[in-house]
Design an enzyme around this catalytic site. Structure first.
Site, mmCIF file in Angstrom:
data_model
loop_
_atom_site.group_PDB
_atom_site.id
_atom_site.type_symbol
_atom_site.label_atom_id
_atom_site.label_comp_id
_atom_site.label_asym_id
_atom_site.label_seq_id
_atom_site.Cartn_x
_atom_site.Cartn_y
_atom_site.Cartn_z
ATOM 1 N N ASP A 168 37.784 39.022 45.819
ATOM 2 C CA ASP A 168 38.731 37.983 45.912
ATOM 3 C C ASP A 168 39.474 37.986 44.600
ATOM 4 O OD1 ASP A 168 39.034 34.811 47.237
ATOM 5 O OD2 ASP A 168 38.871 34.899 45.108
ATOM 6 N N LYS A 228 45.692 34.981 45.992
ATOM 7 C CA LYS A 228 46.290 33.489 46.106
ATOM 8 C C LYS A 228 47.521 33.469 45.571
ATOM 9 C CE LYS A 228 41.514 32.367 45.780
ATOM 10 N NZ LYS A 228 41.217 33.538 45.004
ATOM 11 N N HIS A 287 46.931 28.609 46.750
ATOM 12 C CA HIS A 287 45.799 28.271 45.910
ATOM 13 C C HIS A 287 45.450 26.926 45.644
ATOM 14 C CE1 HIS A 287 43.679 30.441 42.131
ATOM 15 N NE2 HIS A 287 42.790 29.317 42.528
ATOM 16 N N SER A 307 29.520 38.165 39.332
ATOM 17 C CA SER A 307 28.759 38.458 38.185
ATOM 18 C C SER A 307 29.238 39.929 37.752
ATOM 19 C CB SER A 307 27.302 38.835 38.707
ATOM 20 O OG SER A 307 26.651 39.238 37.696
#
Length: 266
Positions: A43, A73, A106, A228
């Site tokens: 993403d 986005k 977005h 992460s």
């Protein structure tokens, strides 16, 4: 891996890799590591200014394009039909892709419907497999779908154990839209990994508090995109499909709901 199916039949992994604030060479290496770990949903967003390194990481990974699910986005820089149309082609170029799996607006803008016309056109041309929105609350969503034409496949919103937004999910699904969580760990606004309730339930299942936080959302049908840069945490976030929370677990976690945003967006 579990999946959810969109209103057009396209399937999306329940767990993806978020790239907010992932930049530079180190960021590219983190994305490659995520792909090697097993993530197939990446993403990104134009706002994140990292589509180029996402594209490079995809190329470096050697994974077949059809095995990946790439989300991006459009944001305020694309606040018109023409600008959104140009923005789509810029994302395709920066990502080095022939098509985008999921393209979102977005945030709710005054010109969201104009922007969405460009998304619909790209969808019909095969440049995008699915289209949707992000950060729309229930009333904004219901206003939007009155005249958007194609019901959004998904609404990506803030969702975590302190603000899961299960009522919003019900509203979305009533009209055929799925929900996906950004910030499932609150992006540092709460010490979620030390939460006593999550830690107790984690001990019971021989899991971590992070895994419990993700599992609560996933078990409620909400897809998640944790971030992460550490390989061990990437693996940990990915390994939540070999256990289930029982009713008492779900009730205890649901009691953590504060019914308000930690980001002040809604």
């Amino acid at each position: 891996m579990d999946y959810i199916t969109f209103n057009n039949g396209v399937k999306i992994p329940m767990v993806g890799f978020g790239t907010w604030n992932v930049r530079g060479q180190a960021g590219q290496e983190a994305i490659v590591t995520a792909l090697k770990t097993g993530y197939r949903l990446i993403d990104t967003a134009q706002m994140y200014q990292n589509e180029k390194i996402v594209g490079e990481a995809i190329k470096q990974s050697g994974i077949k394009r059809e095995d990946l699910f790439i989300t991006t986005k459009l944001y305020r820089n694309c606040e018109s039909y023409e600008k959104a149309k140009a923005g789509i082609h810029k994302s395709l170029q920066d990502l080095q892709l022939n098509y985008i799996d999921l393209l979102l607006i977005h945030e709710p803008y005054e010109t969201s419907l104009d922007m969405y016309e460009a998304l619909k056109e790209a969808y019909q041309e095969g440049l995008v497999r699915t289209i949707g929105i992000s950060n729309f609350n229930a009333s904004q969503y219901e206003d939007f779908i009155q005249s958007c034409g194609i019901i959004p496949a998904i609404n990506q919103v803030e969702s975590h154990v302190y603000f899961p937004r299960l009522e919003l999910k019900k509203t979305l699904e009533k009209h055929g839209t799925k929900m996906q969580s950004w910030g499932p760990f609150t992006e540092g606004r709460r010490p979620i990994f030390k939460d006593p309730t999550l830690c107790e339930i984690a001990k019971k299942h021989h899991k971590t508090s992070a895994q419990i936080a993700l599992k609560f959302l996933v078990q409620n049908g909400i897809a998640v995109i944790p971030k992460s840069v550490h390989e061990d945490r990437m693996k940990e976030n990915f390994e939540i499909f070999d256990f289930s929370l029982d009713d008492s677990d779900l009730k205890r976690i649901a009691a953590l709901d504060e019914h308000r945003s930690l980001f002040g967006w809604y």
